[in-house]
Every structure is written in C-alpha cells, then in structure tokens.
Write an enzyme that holds these catalytic residues in place. Structure first.
Site, short mmCIF file in Angstrom:
data_model
loop_
_atom_site.label_atom_id
_atom_site.label_comp_id
_atom_site.label_asym_id
_atom_site.label_seq_id
_atom_site.Cartn_x
_atom_site.Cartn_y
_atom_site.Cartn_z
N ALA A 1 -3.32 -5.80 4.17
CA ALA A 1 -4.88 -5.22 4.25
C ALA A 1 -4.93 -3.82 4.98
O ALA A 1 -5.65 -3.26 4.76
CB ALA A 1 -5.61 -6.20 5.10
N ALA A 2 -4.01 -3.40 5.96
CA ALA A 2 -4.20 -2.18 6.83
C ALA A 2 -4.12 -1.00 5.91
O ALA A 2 -3.09 -1.09 5.13
CB ALA A 2 -2.99 -2.40 7.89
N GLY B 1 -7.47 -1.01 6.04
CA GLY B 1 -8.52 -1.87 6.08
C GLY B 1 -9.96 -1.43 4.96
O GLY B 1 -10.76 -2.18 5.02
N GLY B 2 -10.01 -0.26 4.20
CA GLY B 2 -10.87 -0.16 3.26
C GLY B 2 -11.21 -1.25 2.43
O GLY B 2 -12.42 -1.46 2.45
N LYS B 3 -10.42 -1.95 1.81
CA LYS B 3 -10.68 -2.96 0.81
C LYS B 3 -11.17 -4.23 1.69
O LYS B 3 -12.00 -4.96 1.15
CB LYS B 3 -9.21 -3.26 -0.01
CG LYS B 3 -8.86 -2.16 -0.91
CD LYS B 3 -7.57 -2.76 -1.50
CE LYS B 3 -7.14 -1.56 -2.21
NZ LYS B 3 -6.36 -0.34 -1.54
N ASP C 1 4.35 -11.62 8.12
CA ASP C 1 4.93 -11.04 7.09
C ASP C 1 4.83 -11.72 5.77
O ASP C 1 4.93 -13.09 5.53
CB ASP C 1 6.55 -11.33 7.55
CG ASP C 1 7.53 -10.80 6.31
OD1 ASP C 1 7.04 -10.72 5.40
OD2 ASP C 1 8.74 -10.79 6.62
N ASP D 1 -2.34 -5.41 -2.38
CA ASP D 1 -2.14 -4.00 -2.40
C ASP D 1 -0.57 -3.71 -1.85
O ASP D 1 -0.67 -3.44 -0.93
CB ASP D 1 -3.31 -3.24 -1.85
CG ASP D 1 -3.05 -1.89 -1.82
OD1 ASP D 1 -2.23 -1.18 -2.78
OD2 ASP D 1 -3.55 -1.08 -1.13
N CYS E 1 -0.57 2.02 -5.16
CA CYS E 1 -1.01 3.44 -5.41
C CYS E 1 0.23 4.30 -5.59
O CYS E 1 0.41 5.45 -5.24
CB CYS E 1 -1.61 3.96 -3.91
SG CYS E 1 -0.49 3.62 -2.67
#
Length: 558
Positions: free
Chosen positions: A371-372, A374-376, A417, A432, A485
C-alpha cells in the site's frame, strides 16, 4: 510500485542492492544502441609513475589540442575505453565568458578579481546544497533509490536541515543529473584523455552535478564551475583532481551549445537494455517516444476530493478524463492551496485506474497490498471502502498514516510480509506489486541507473508469490486487481497468462473503455489496461503523458 529498501520479502522487498552488479555491469559501445557513447572503462595502459617513483593513479589530464569528435565517430566520444583526445570548441586555453579568476586560469585586472571574489562569495550560499546533491547522486549510483535515501538516515537529515528553497534546488539538480546522465557523461568524456578513477571519492558525482548545471539549468556557468571545484576541494580523495575539474567544466561550458546539438538525448540517456526491450515490445517509434518524454520534467497529478474544474482553475492546471487535476511542477507541494486542508493528494492519473477497476467499493472490505506510500489507499477510503492497507515497511506506512490524517480519511494499517500474510476473506483485493518501475522513470530517474535486466527474474518470482497469496485471502466471487508500474511484459501480461495456464481459481474480467473514461487506447485486446508514458499527449510537453502501468482484473471462482 517502486520497491523500498527494507529487509525481507513481500510488499516492501526491492531488488538486491547494487543494480548494475546483477547481470548488467558497465556497458561497452557494442552493448548500446547505435550512436551511444561507450561508458568509461578502467584506465588503459600500464600504471603511471609519481615523482616519488612509485605506481600511482595520476589524475587524468584535460584533453590536448587534437580536434574533437562527436558521438557519431566524426566529432566526439571515447569508444572502446580508449583515451579521448581533443579540446573541442573553446579548448586550448580559451575560457567561457565570465570564467576568469578560477584557479589555474589566467587572471584579469584587480577590478575583475574583486568582482570574481564577490561572485564566489554569493555562490557560497548554495555550496551546502551542491555538496548534498553530489552525495545523493553518488549514493544513487551505488544502486540506492532516491526516495528511500531521503526517507531516513544522515543524508535525509541533511536534506531536512536545508531551507525549503534549497531543498527544491537539491531535488532539481539531482533530478536533472540522473535524467540526463548519458549526455553529461558524453560531454565530460569529450575533454578527458583517460577515464576518471573510481576511487577518487566524490569526483565523478561532483563533475556530473556541476556539468548538469552548466548544460541544463538556468545557473551561471562561472558559478556552477566554481562551486563544482569547491565541492571537489572539500573532499580529500577528490582534491588532487580539482585542476582537472576546473579545466574540463570550463571547456564543457564553452562548447555546450555544439555538444547538445550533436547529442541524441533519447539514446544517450536510456539504458540500452531498456530501449532494446521497449523496441521489441512496443515498436521503435513508441520506444523512442517513451525515451524522449522521460527527458521532460513531469507534471504534478492531484486526486481531488471534489470539484476538479475548480481546483484546476485555482492551481493553474487542467482536468484529465479521469478527473485528475494536472499542474506544471511548481515549488513545494505543501505550499500549494488546499494541501493543509486535505483537499487533494498527489497521485499519477494512471495510478488511479487500478482502483477504478474495482467498481463500486462503498462499504466493501478491500485489502490494499503493497500500500505505501498510500495514494490508492486514500482513493479507496475516499470512495467509501473499508480499507486494510498492508505493507512490509513500517516506516513507509507511518508516512501513509500521516497523509491519511491530513486528508481526514481512515484505513486499518498492517505491517506484514505479504508473501506470508493471510487474512480476510476480503470482498476485493488490490495488489500493486514491487517491480522494476520502468514505467515511472520520468518521475523517478534514479531507476535509470539503479535497475538492471537481472532484476527482472527475481521480481517476477516475487510477484508470482504475492499473487498466489493474495488470491487465498479473496472470498469466492470477489474481485482481484493486479497492477505494476512496469513496462516489462514479464511483470504484467505474462503474470496473468501464467494464472490462466495453471488453471488458478480466477477468471479474467475484461475492462471496457467506459471504465477508463473513454480512453480506449489504454485497453489491450485481452481486456487488460496498459498505459504508456506516450499516452495523453498535450501541446505542452510538461502536461503530457502517463506513468507506465499494467493492470488486470480477475474474479475468484465461486
């Protein structure tokens, strides 16, 4: 997702340190596309002799009076690691305008000396910023990621002690030095008889940082050269080379217009392995377009809570088809209108699309894996999801929590983890995954030197592990979105193809153009999403492009 430097596997694991040492190594002329200069190899020939009569690593000399050659073999370069000879335009003792008074150079009258002393005094104000920029560039060249270095540690502390204006200057200098590393190396190499040594402290990074300012920034040449020499003079290991630094940088300054006119920027600044892979995957025209757009400073994309048109007008930007507000890069983010009030957060437009593929998330239990920063997570929470944000890096999750607090949004945060984490079951999962991040090089040019082709296999293996574990936490009938990405097939469509071949308990749910706001060129024939840096063109290059993302949507069988 750019993997952070943290121990262990899972969401935060990045490739092993020393990207160039994992199968890439220094590239010779034969390894690079046509027209690219060879990288400086080890010094040629036998050891020199010092005045004491022992073998040493005598400083290379500025080139002699032979005419310069370019990167096409007619006017510059140093193919095959041989010494480059040639003074180039402005060489042979001539000096760029305003360069008088540097050590080793001819001196003018007393008035000129007084003026130069005053100029050097003003330049001292930015010396700390240049020294930090040099140290950051040197650290990135060892395989570290810039954002990780600036998160924590001694360099991060030095960065935070600078005034906001100087922090912006450091960011700009480092960004340009990394983004234009190939052109800078070629320019410096034109005026060296032999390659610079590797064991001379900050020498290489200092010369690159100074040359970046001379070639690409609106900074007076004499100030950039003088500060570059001072940085070298402050480093005991590099100090013996300060005369060389002064001479070479002055010649680069005198010849910069001709040098830039001769260079093929897209080829010089893009690692050969990347350009070759993109050409094979997307074709030569698109591959070159990707390489070219990555030389343009990126815009700032903002996900706004409401009224995108109004925020675009207030911040001097435009509204993209998905509602993202895009503005040209301008100063410190935290100084922009709406930041303190939590009205928006920074997030590339392409990074919003994986979230949108989940559809209506209101009231749904959604796990945001890796997650970090944190935009999503923020977008999911803003859309009404009950979000569990999971990442291996507690440090990065702390930043996520601070940002969520600023935005007035909530999420459960778990440090774990992901390759071993099992929870849920969740209605929806977004993964992601850590990747080579070749789709975000425009925003993160440190990846140009920190990543190598050897990283692909290890990251693809990690991605497979994370995918399989994520599916176990998904309830029957639940949606799973996998994204990276990266522009590399191994990290995108090949992962989904594997799931289909092994008959994993998921089925692809094809994406339609309506779900990506009418941008039909983002949808692949298989129904996945592939964004490219060349998408969303705009007459103003600063406002064009997207991060390169891949995303696929799957549903777990009932």
């Amino acid at each position: 997702m750019r993997p952070p430097k943290t121990p262990g596997s899972g969401s935060g694991r990045r490739p092993p340190e020393g990207g160039e040492g994992q199968g890439r190594g220094r590239q010779s002329r034969g390894d690079r596309p046509a027209g690219a200069p060879g990288r400086n190899g080890p010094p040629h020939g036998g050891p020199g002799r010092s005045r004491e009569g022992r073998a040493d690593d005598r400083p290379p000399r500025a080139a002699d009076d032979r005419p310069a050659r370019s990167v096409d073999g007619k006017a510059g370069g140093n193919a095959g690691g041989k010494p480059f000879r040639g003074k180039g335009p402005g060489g042979g003792g001539s000096r760029p305008a305003g360069a008088g008074g540097f050590r080793g150079g001819p001196r003018g009258g007393r008035g000129a000396q007084d003026g130069e002393r005053a100029s050097r005094g003003r330049a001292q104000v930015g010396l700390a910023a240049r020294q930090l920029a040099v140290d950051l560039v040197a650290t990135v060249r060892k395989g570290k990621l810039l954002d990780v270095v600036l998160d924590n540690g001694k360099l991060a502390d030095r960065y935070q002690l600078l005034e906001p204006r100087d922090r912006g200057l450091v960011r700009a200098i480092v960004g340009i030095t990394l983004r234009r590393h190939g052109q800078i190396e070629d320019a410096i190499g034109r005026f060296l008889e032999r390659p610079l040594p590797d064991d001379a402290g900050s020498l290489k990074a200092a010369m690159a940082v100074a040359a970046a300012q001379v070639l690409f920034m609106d900074i007076a040449d004499h100030a950039a050269v003088a500060l570059g020499v001072e940085v070298v003079d402050a480093d005991k290991a590099a100090r013996p080379f300060k005369g060389l630094v002064n001479a070479v940088l002055r010649r680069v300054a005198a010849a910069k217009e001709l040098i830039l006119a001769e260079q093929d920027a897209a080829v010089l600044n893009t690692p050969a392995w990347m350009l070759e892979r993109w050409t094979a995957t997307y074709g030569p025209e698109t591959a070159r377009g990707i390489a070219e757009i990555q030389l343009v400073d990126p815009s700032i994309d903002l996900s706004v809570k409401s009224d995108p048109e109004g925020w675009a007008a207030r911040l001097g930007g435009i509204v993209l088809p998905n509602g993202t507000v895009r503005i040209p890069t301008q100063g410190a983010i935290e100084k922009l209108d709406g930041y303190d009030d939590g009205e928006w957060w920074v997030q590339d437009a392409a990074a919003t699309l994986p979230v949108r593929l989940l559809g209506d998330v209101k009231g749904k239990k959604v796990a945001d894996l890796c997650a970090a920063p944190g935009g999503k997570t923020a977008l999911l929470a803003h859309l009404g999801a009950q979000v569990t944000a999971v990442d291996v890096s507690g440090f990065r999750l702390a930043r996520l929590q601070r940002n969520m607090h600023r935005l007035g949004l909530k999420a459960d945060v778990v440090t774990a983890d992901i390759s071993e984490w099992l929870a849920g079951p969740f209605d929806m999962i977004l993964l992601d995954a850590p990747c080579t991040a070749t789709g975000t090089l425009r925003r993160h040019p440190d990846g140009l030197t920190a990543k190598g082709p050897g990283d692909l296999a290890s990251l693809a293996a990690l991605q497979r592990k994370l995918i399989d574990q994520a599916i176990r936490s998904l309830k029957p009938g639940g949606l799973f979105v996998y994204s990276t990405c990266s522009l590399e097939p191994e990290e995108g469509p090949d992962q989904i193809r594997r799931l289909m071949l092994i008959d994993a308990p998921v089925d692809r749910v094809p994406v339609t153009s309506d779900e990506v706001f009418g941008m039909a060129d983002l949808v692949t024939p298989e129904g996945d999403i592939r964004t490219l840096p060349t998408h969303l063109p705009n007459p103003d290059p600063r406002l064009s492009g997207l991060d390169g993302f891949f995303a696929a949507r799957l549903r777990r069988r009932v």
